[in-house]
Design an enzyme around this catalytic site. Structure first.
Site, PDB file in Angstrom:
ATOM      1  N   THR A 115       0.839  -1.190   0.000  1.00 35.23           N
ATOM      2  CA  THR A 115       0.000   0.000   0.000  1.00 35.23           C
ATOM      3  C   THR A 115       0.878   1.245   0.000  1.00 35.23           C
ATOM      4  O   THR A 115       2.106   1.164   0.108  1.00 35.23           O
ATOM      5  CB  THR A 115      -0.926   0.031   1.228  1.00 35.23           C
ATOM      6  N   GLU A 116       0.201   2.355  -0.089  1.00 31.99           N
ATOM      7  CA  GLU A 116       0.877   3.644  -0.064  1.00 31.99           C
ATOM      8  C   GLU A 116       1.525   3.878   1.300  1.00 31.99           C
ATOM      9  O   GLU A 116       0.980   3.480   2.333  1.00 31.99           O
ATOM     10  CB  GLU A 116      -0.156   4.729  -0.366  1.00 31.99           C
ATOM     11  N   LEU A 117       2.689   4.514   1.300  1.00 37.92           N
ATOM     12  CA  LEU A 117       3.416   4.792   2.542  1.00 37.92           C
ATOM     13  C   LEU A 117       3.129   6.217   2.998  1.00 37.92           C
ATOM     14  O   LEU A 117       3.141   7.157   2.199  1.00 37.92           O
ATOM     15  CB  LEU A 117       4.919   4.616   2.333  1.00 37.92           C
ATOM     16  N   PHE A 118       2.866   6.366   4.299  1.00 38.02           N
ATOM     17  CA  PHE A 118       2.633   7.680   4.896  1.00 38.02           C
ATOM     18  C   PHE A 118       3.768   7.966   5.870  1.00 38.02           C
ATOM     19  O   PHE A 118       3.981   7.226   6.836  1.00 38.02           O
ATOM     20  CB  PHE A 118       1.278   7.710   5.598  1.00 38.02           C
ATOM     21  N   LYS A 163     -11.647   6.599  12.888  1.00 41.72           N
ATOM     22  CA  LYS A 163     -11.060   7.303  14.023  1.00 41.72           C
ATOM     23  C   LYS A 163      -9.705   7.837  13.592  1.00 41.72           C
ATOM     24  O   LYS A 163      -9.186   7.479  12.525  1.00 41.72           O
ATOM     25  CB  LYS A 163     -10.918   6.376  15.235  1.00 41.72           C
ATOM     26  N   ASP A 180      -7.263   1.404   6.794  1.00 45.62           N
ATOM     27  CA  ASP A 180      -7.723   0.328   7.678  1.00 45.62           C
ATOM     28  C   ASP A 180      -9.206   0.032   7.460  1.00 45.62           C
ATOM     29  O   ASP A 180     -10.053   0.336   8.295  1.00 45.62           O
ATOM     30  CB  ASP A 180      -7.460   0.680   9.144  1.00 45.62           C
TER      31      ASP A 180
END
Length: 619
Positions: A115-118, A163, A180
């Protein structure tokens, strides 16, 4: 031919990049495009997130890895992992975390997806790292989150666990995205879902009724806005999920809501937290004036205490005032209650569902039960207190909980030790229970079996600490315990300690009472009360003094072991070979016959200590 050679050259060049491992990969995907590094970015219940690298685009990615054994352990875990991967693969939006690839590694027995990295982690950690944030920045985050929710809802997807912990940030861009989706639900041909799942602090009231729609995400978004503006976790004033459930279903807002001084922010969040029938959609909230760019650029964070609390919002889960009065009034004796549970073997936890009421007025309460640490009586007492259950006793609810736990965990049995119950047994049978450690008789062998006599209070006082076992009081100093000086008899030190404690009971009885040391008034009345039977106590006091039998025995055994070790150390500390030989057959005529054996022992120790100065280096 030349084309074939060029393809071969590219293939060999690509394999060489992976083969020489100059990038420091731990492993690569089957195509060789993605490589995993050893750096761990995060770890959850089922998966671990590593830093990875995409060689084709030259960007870092998030490598999510879960072992197949963990994924297949429970149907819920498998469904959650499958839902997250399948949904991410179908969703394409600039406010939703991007999905790149997924595969199963047969030899490593792992399930992997990219997935994309933050770079800045979750919005919650980012907000805690930078407490001062302007309203303009928060409004920009809110617009991005609402756009993502509007996209999900347009495709019939409910996030159900929105959240700040599930919103990710790229700090260098000021960019937030929703992630998520493991608990997300897809509405196929219907407008409502029925499973109760999520985080209690962010769950809308209608979720407890097991009939809800996309509006639950708007409610959760309102709680996220409250956390972003105040930096306070919703309902942090509550100690357990039962208190949160009680406040949510009663329409009470978190205390953090009253920290807001900005009227526009309070109004905007209030729109998100009203009952489901009047709650706006994500698209409607995007048109709210609060999210429009401000005219001035010097606005600051809105964290401040409100001078006066705003009026409460409409109740989120009630239909009429008569229904509220029925809930506040004491429940009838015929109110039904059913308890069902679900076992989570991974965490040794049972999730219990308590259904209260019948007909159209039904309440569902969900809470975890730790098999290793919780007891049914403690949970039942907490339920009666927090949920205002007036028609049932805690013992009755505890029996229902234990029955459900035994059904889920065969062989489970929670042992409890009650002083009051043991007193009742003494009255009926005439002799104490074998596990009875506090005999009412000063000469009872059962009372002194484990080193705690009838007049022993609060465990072993002094340097070894105290354990509040009873209200009796007696102190046995370490010097009063007789231990043999022969090394061969060290194995019988425990029995010697037990015998010494038994001999000290009569002495303590003369100088102490059952509730504490003897006072002047007690001596005037005729001495201590160690031989008197224990007075009866109320049922509430009995429950308050109830102790787990297993914990009681462990505490007493550990105290005895600790005491025995200290006595052995003292014996070797004061034992002197030269002094012992010198004092064989010797007794001081001035103290013989008049002093106690303990005084003679102390005199011998003083004599041996004098010789010890001369022969110190012999040891």
């Amino acid at each position: 031919m030349s084309g074939a050679r060029r393809c071969g050259d590219r293939r060999s060049e690509r394999s060489s990049v992976v083969g020489d491992n100059r990038n420091g990969y731990v492993e690569t995907d089957p195509t060789g495009r993605y490589g995993r590094l050893s750096e761990v970015l995060g770890k959850g219940a089922m998966k671990t997130v590593y830093r990875g690298f995409d060689e084709l685009r030259g960007v870092e990615v998030a490598w999510n890895q879960a072992t197949i054994s963990d994924v297949l352990r429970t149907p819920d875990a498998l469904h959650r992992m499958y839902a997250e991967v399948s949904l991410l693969a179908d969703l394409r939006h600039d406010a939703i975390i991007a999905f790149h690839a997924s595969w199963v590694h047969p030899s490593r027995r792992t399930f992997n997806f990219i997935t994309e990295l933050f770079s800045s982690g979750t919005l919650r950690s980012y907000r805690l790292r930078y407490p001062r944030v302007s309203r303009r920045a928060v409004a920009a985050w809110a617009r991005a989150i609402l756009r993502g929710l509007a996209y999900l809802h347009s495709r019939g997807v409910i996030h159900r666990d929105l959240k700040c912990d599930n919103i990710f940030v790229n700090g260098h861009l000021g960019q937030v995205k929703i992630g998520d989706l493991g608990l997300a639900a897809v509405l196929r041909g219907c407008t409502s879902a029925r499973s109760v799942i999520g985080t209690p602090e962010f769950m809308a009231p209608e979720m407890y009724d097991e009939c809800y729609g996309v509006g639950v995400d708007v409610y959760s978004f309102g709680m996220c806005m409250l956390e972003m503006l105040t930096n306070e976790y919703p309902y942090s004033e509550c100690d357990n999920p039962a208190q949160i459930y009680k406040k949510v279903t009663a329409g009470k807002l978190p205390d953090a809501f009253y920290l807001l001084t900005d009227a526009d922010a309070r109004r905007f969040i209030g729109r998100c937290l009203v009952d489901a029938a009047h709650r706006p959609s994500a698209e409607e909230l995007l048109l709210d004036p609060f999210l429009s760019p401000p005219q001035n650029h010097d606005d600051h964070n809105t964290i401040a205490h409100a001078t006066a609390p705003p009026p409460p919002l409409p109740l989120a889960c009630s239909n009429s005032s008569e229904e509220q009065e029925e809930e506040e009034a004491p429940a009838a004796k015929t109110t039904g209650m059913a308890i069902t549970g679900k076992l989570n073997k991974e965490h040794d936890t049972i999730f219990l569902k308590v259904q209260i009421g019948g007909g159209g007025n039904v309440r569902n309460i969900y809470f975890p039960f730790d098999v290793a640490n919780d007891t049914a009586m403690e949970v039942a007492t907490e339920m009666v207190k927090e949920l205002d259950i007036a028609d049932r006793e805690p013992t009755e609810i505890a029996a229902m909980i234990e029955q459900e736990i035994v059904r889920l965990v065969p062989g489970y049995k929670q042992h409890e030790y009650s002083y009051a119950d043991d007193d009742d047994d003494d009255d009926v049978n005439g002799q104490p229970n074998p596990f009875y450690y506090l005999s009412s008789s000063p000469t009872s062998s059962q009372g002194s079996l484990c080193g705690v006599g009838p007049t022993s209070s609060e465990g072993f006082p002094g340097p070894h600490g105290k354990v509040d076992w009873s209200r009796d009081y007696c102190y046995y100093p370490p010097s009063s315990v007789s231990v043999s000086d022969d090394d061969d008899s060290s194995t019988s030190s425990l029995s010697a300690a037990v015998s010494a404690i038994s001999l000290q009971q009569q002495h303590c009885s003369a100088s102490s009472s059952r509730l504490g040391p003897a006072s002047a008034s007690a001596s005037e009345d005729g001495g201590g009360h160690a031989g008197r039977p224990r007075q009866r106590e109320g049922e509430e006091e009995r429950r308050r003094r109830r102790m787990s039998r297993n914990r009681s025995m462990v505490d007493m055994r550990s105290q005895l072991l600790h005491r025995t070790l200290v006595e052995e150390l003292n014996k070797r500390l004061f034992f002197n070979t030269v002094g012992a030989v010198h004092d064989i057959g010797f007794r001081d005529p001035t103290t013989y016959g008049s002093s106690s054996s303990s005084s003679s022992s102390q005199h011998r120790r003083r004599s041996s200590s004098k010789v010890d100065h001369k022969h110190h280096y012999m040891f």
